[in-house]
Design an enzyme around this catalytic site. Structure first.
Site, PDB file in Angstrom:
ATOM      1  N   PHE A   1       0.367  -1.552  -0.076  1.00 45.74           N
ATOM      2  CA  PHE A   1       0.118  -0.113   0.217  1.00 45.74           C
ATOM      3  C   PHE A   1       0.637   1.563  -0.287  1.00 45.74           C
ATOM      4  CE2 PHE A   1      -1.835  -3.054   3.197  1.00 45.74           C
ATOM      5  CZ  PHE A   1      -2.450  -3.846   2.318  1.00 45.74           C
ATOM      6  N   HIS A   2       1.906   1.324  -0.692  1.00 48.31           N
ATOM      7  CA  HIS A   2       2.671   2.127  -1.063  1.00 48.31           C
ATOM      8  C   HIS A   2       3.067   3.007  -2.113  1.00 48.31           C
ATOM      9  CE1 HIS A   2       4.610   0.559   3.808  1.00 48.31           C
ATOM     10  NE2 HIS A   2       3.406   1.040   3.169  1.00 48.31           N
ATOM     11  N   PRO A   3       1.921   2.527  -2.724  1.00 50.26           N
ATOM     12  CA  PRO A   3       2.103   3.334  -4.436  1.00 50.26           C
ATOM     13  C   PRO A   3       2.872   5.021  -3.962  1.00 50.26           C
ATOM     14  CG  PRO A   3       0.367   2.980  -3.804  1.00 50.26           C
ATOM     15  CD  PRO A   3       0.919   2.821  -3.101  1.00 50.26           C
TER      16      PRO A   3
END
Length: 544
Positions: free
Chosen positions: A469-471
């Site tokens: 969940f770190h784009p």
């Protein structure tokens, strides 16, 4: 408030809530905050373990999917993104991590003056209320709580001790700029409740007459006069609405939707825009490029004792005890969330001067993050490479602002990333086999004993790997000489006026860890840039 304001903030997420507060707090500037999602009234947003309830919630989560990734067996990877006040800070795993000193020094070395660790540290201290106390690297007067986990769990304690047996030292504080070690995470919680940026920053500002908050307001276009951004068009309640900005439009829609809105509005790669019939306002080839993300690989073990969160969640009595512990004392699993155990280590020690791998150790197990727990006592070793080389892209598919863009992460597309993933899995297995963890592990459920060779482990990573969940990186910060840079060191979009990007998009390279707190820091810095510039500049339409 009129339809003309000083600042328009697009997106009320981790960055947007910060800007809405800081830009309106002196009372001199009129601010309009646009959020595509609803208010943050869904109860499970505010209970830390509610992360599992919001993971697939169709109202407060955009629920994106990537394009089929050829490096991941053509799988489409689920990418949750926050769609409510607080954005991803309202639905994330609550981990309070800044990253390594070297991450920020690298940003500065890439041609971004003022973004080294020493320059960023005062803003990290400014934003936080850390229960470790005031000190050279910590503050206690900020809006965002950093809370230590005070209830110890035998599995997490065993995980930490096993790490020490393998040479990973115990670390109480992962936020000094140095990370190597194993311990408990700090969380963005406050007295047993989630402390999102909507709670920390927006709630105290809501009553200000110069702050207007519009929810269910989906931005569809940035409006330009020539190459100056002058406003935003948005849809709300089936109506097309417009708000104009005397000073600036500030994009805080995240690494997927900030580049999407830029491209829809005519700022981006000219060939892409022209192919879709979008009038080019300014050709900026880097918009949507440089996409990077942390790939999560999760090893699942069955535990030999009924001491896991799986065991508590499987029975009505267990759930009742958890609920009562939270209701009466604001403690227990509901107050902590999913991941407790932290480890930052070097899975490739001969190649990495600083930690290259992060563990999120969880006392529960499920087929995927936020999924239903397994019918056995289980725990999860989640590992990710901290500084991936793989790069992808975000590109609009059409001129429809409601159609999700093409998202191609290109996970595991480089040789280093492949070796790092294999090495991280091997290191996780070493932790599981080191005492005292060894005595608590009944069996490896996934990937399982049949997966042994490097090729088999890599195939497992391609088959089961997913986002953590770190784009980031799709409007990267850099000097004008950098052909793919989108914003300068003050986060102003190159080649146009009155427009900045303030979110994960601007990261030239990923930070070593979770991205929420770094984004809050970026927004605190941006607020100072904006207010400094406001003192020097005359707003559009004002007398000189």
């Amino acid at each position: 408030m009129s339809q003309t304001v000083d600042y328009i903030v697009v997106g009320a997420g981790s960055a947007g809530c910060v800007l809405a507060n800081r830009l309106s707090e002196n009372g001199r500037h009129a601010v309009c905050l646009l959020e595509a999602g609803p208010p943050d009234r869904y109860p499970w947003i505010h209970i830390p373990i509610g992360y599992g309830k919001t993971m697939f919630h169709k109202t407060v989560n955009w629920g994106f999917y990537t394009d089929p990734d050829p490096n991941m067996l053509d799988r489409r990877i689920y990418w949750p993104r926050g769609r409510t006040l607080g954005g991803c800070s309202a639905i994330n795993g609550l981990i309070y991590v800044r990253g390594q000193r070297q991450d920020y020094d690298h940003w500065a070395a890439l041609g971004n003056p003022g973004w080294g660790w020493d320059e960023c540290l005062p803003y990290f201290r400014k934003l936080e209320n850390n229960d470790l106390g005031e000190g050279p690297t910590h503050g206690t007067a900020g809006p965002l709580n950093a809370t230590s986990i005070d209830s110890r769990h035998p599995l997490v304690d065993a995980f930490i001790e096993a790490g020490q047996r393998l040479g990973v030292p115990y670390r109480e504080d992962f936020n000094t700029g140095e990370q190597e070690g194993a311990g408990y995470y700090q969380l963005t919680t406050r007295k047993g409740w989630r402390c999102s940026t909507a709670v920390a920053y927006l709630r105290p500002a809501r009553g200000r007459p110069n702050l207007r908050i519009e929810t269910d307001a989906h931005a569809t276009a940035i409006l330009f006069e020539g190459r100056r951004a002058i406003g935003v068009r948005y849809m709300q309640g089936g109506r097309s609405c417009t708000v104009l900005a005397r000073r600036e439009v500030l994009l805080c829609a995240g690494a997927l939707q900030s580049p999407q809105l830029l491209q829809l509005s005519g700022v981006g790669p000219a060939p892409l825009l022209q192919s879709l019939g979008v009038q080019v306002v300014h050709a900026l080839p880097g918009v949507g490029e440089n996409l990077q993300d942390h790939l999560q690989v999760r090893l699942i073990y069955e535990v030999s004792k009924p001491i896991t969160t799986n065991d508590q969640l499987r029975t009505l009595s267990g759930k009742a005890r958890m609920g009562l512990e939270w209701l009466l004392f604001r403690k227990g699993p509901l107050a902590i969330g999913i991941n407790q155990g932290a480890m930052f280590c070097r899975a490739l020690p001969d190649e990495s001067a600083t930690p290259d791998t992060q563990f999120h150790f969880s006392t529960l197990s499920a087929d995927m993050a936020g999924g239903n727990v397994h019918p056995f006592s289980g725990c999860t070793y989640s590992v990710c490479q901290l500084r991936p080389e793989s790069r992808g892209s975000v590109r609009i598919r059409s001129t429809d602002p409601f159609e999700p863009p093409s998202m191609q992460p290109n996970y595991l597309s480089t040789e280093l990333d492949q070796r790092s993933a294999v090495a991280a899995v091997k290191f996780a297995r070493s932790v599981a086999q080191a005492e005292p963890m060894r005595g608590l592990m009944k069996r490896e459920f996934r990937p399982g004993d049949a997966v042994r060779s490097d090729d088999e482990i890599l195939h497992f990573c391609r088959q089961y790997g997913a986002t953590i969940f770190h784009p980031s990186g799709t409007a990267r910060m850099g000097p004008a000489r950098d052909a793919l840079a989108v914003v300068d060191a003050r986060l102003r979009v190159h080649g146009v006026a009155g427009l900045r990007v303030v979110d994960c998009s601007i990261m030239p390279t990923l930070v070593s860890g979770n991205t929420n707190v770094p984004v809050v820091m970026v927004a605190e810095r941006a607020a100072d840039f904006i207010l400094e510039d406001a003192r020097r500049e005359v707003p559009v339409g004002a007398a000189a």
